[in-house]
Design a protein around this motif. Structure first.
Motif, mmCIF file in Angstrom:
data_model
loop_
_atom_site.group_PDB
_atom_site.id
_atom_site.type_symbol
_atom_site.label_atom_id
_atom_site.label_comp_id
_atom_site.label_asym_id
_atom_site.label_seq_id
_atom_site.Cartn_x
_atom_site.Cartn_y
_atom_site.Cartn_z
ATOM 1 N N ARG A 43 -30.743 -28.203 52.866
ATOM 2 C CA ARG A 43 -29.776 -27.214 52.406
ATOM 3 C C ARG A 43 -29.647 -26.141 53.478
ATOM 4 N N ARG A 44 -28.425 -25.738 53.751
ATOM 5 C CA ARG A 44 -28.177 -24.775 54.818
ATOM 6 C C ARG A 44 -28.392 -23.351 54.311
ATOM 7 N N TRP A 45 -29.176 -22.605 55.069
ATOM 8 C CA TRP A 45 -29.390 -21.189 54.806
ATOM 9 C C TRP A 45 -28.967 -20.415 56.049
ATOM 10 N N ASP A 85 -17.670 -30.124 51.703
ATOM 11 C CA ASP A 85 -18.129 -30.469 53.048
ATOM 12 C C ASP A 85 -19.572 -30.001 53.223
ATOM 13 N N PRO A 86 -20.536 -30.900 53.267
ATOM 14 C CA PRO A 86 -21.941 -30.498 53.357
ATOM 15 C C PRO A 86 -22.270 -29.763 54.653
ATOM 16 N N ILE A 90 -23.133 -23.402 52.508
ATOM 17 C CA ILE A 90 -24.334 -22.590 52.715
ATOM 18 C C ILE A 90 -24.803 -22.108 51.352
ATOM 19 N N GLU A 91 -26.033 -22.394 50.999
ATOM 20 C CA GLU A 91 -26.514 -22.096 49.649
ATOM 21 C C GLU A 91 -27.294 -20.798 49.542
ATOM 22 N N GLU A 116 -20.639 -21.395 45.662
ATOM 23 C CA GLU A 116 -21.517 -22.328 46.368
ATOM 24 C C GLU A 116 -22.761 -21.630 46.932
ATOM 25 N N ILE A 117 -22.678 -20.324 47.147
ATOM 26 C CA ILE A 117 -23.843 -19.556 47.601
ATOM 27 C C ILE A 117 -24.675 -19.218 46.375
#
Length: 205
Positions: A43-45, A85-86, A90-91, A116-117
């Motif tokens: 998961r993108r941070w 779009d993965p 950004i989570e 999504e965040i």
């Protein structure tokens, strides 16, 4: 440094996982792998995001501060899109500023970030000696959001800086006092004195 770690120990949970779960409103142990049928996922941070009005080097475009904030939120929404779009989803983000969580609080109050965040963290940027070439070292302190209301007394109030024989903490009023003392101008407007105080405050251990 031991002094800074002592402050952290009075604030942080013993378990980082427990802190994150608490911030998400989830009781520890309530998350089951059944919720993640694919197993572990990347998961993108992005934990270092300055906002309009940041206390150092604000380069956001806009004729007014309100326009800058509109552009800030619009840019994030356009980047993430519909969340499919993965590579752009950004989570978790960290709202960052020097010796302040004011802009973190504004972001939370505005409620304009994409759904999504999932989590927004306060990231306090500090400068400390020793110097790296000609500038102090920058460090980041990322906090569990449940402590945001108490950081003024439990964190900023514990940080110390000395100038001209006087000691200052990093709470808002003390940074204003530092700015006025540094400029030797008791009439310096509060907003200007505050910025000067932030720029001068460097931790020493």
């Amino acid at each position: 440094p031991a002094e800074l770690m002592g402050i952290f120990n009075n604030i942080f949970y013993n378990s980082a996982e427990e802190a994150v779960l608490k911030a998400l409103g989830v009781e520890p142990g309530a998350i089951s792998m059944l919720n993640y049928e694919r197993g572990s996922e990347w998961r993108r941070w992005d934990l270092h995001i300055h906002t309009p009005g940041t206390l150092k080097n604000d380069q956001y475009e806009g004729k007014t501060i309100e326009e800058k904030w509109d552009n800030f939120y619009d840019t994030i929404a356009q980047y993430i899109g519909d969340g499919t779009d993965p590579l752009r989803t950004i989570e978790v983000i960290g709202i960052t500023d020097y010796l302040s969580i004011d802009n973190y609080n504004k972001v939370m109050q505005d409620g304009r970030l994409p759904d999504e965040i999932k989590l927004v963290l306060p990231n306090v940027e500090l400068r400390m000696v020793p110097f790296a070439k000609t500038a102090p070292i920058n460090i980041h302190c990322i906090f569990d959001p449940i402590y945001s209301d108490s950081l003024e007394s439990r964190f900023f109030g514990k940080l110390k800086f000395s100038f001209g024989g006087s000691a200052y903490s990093a709470v808002h009023d003390e940074l204003i006092r530092l700015g006025r003392d540094y400029k030797n101008d008791k009439t310096l407007p509060e907003d200007q004195a505050y910025v000067v105080g932030v720029n001068q405050f460097v931790l020493e251990f």
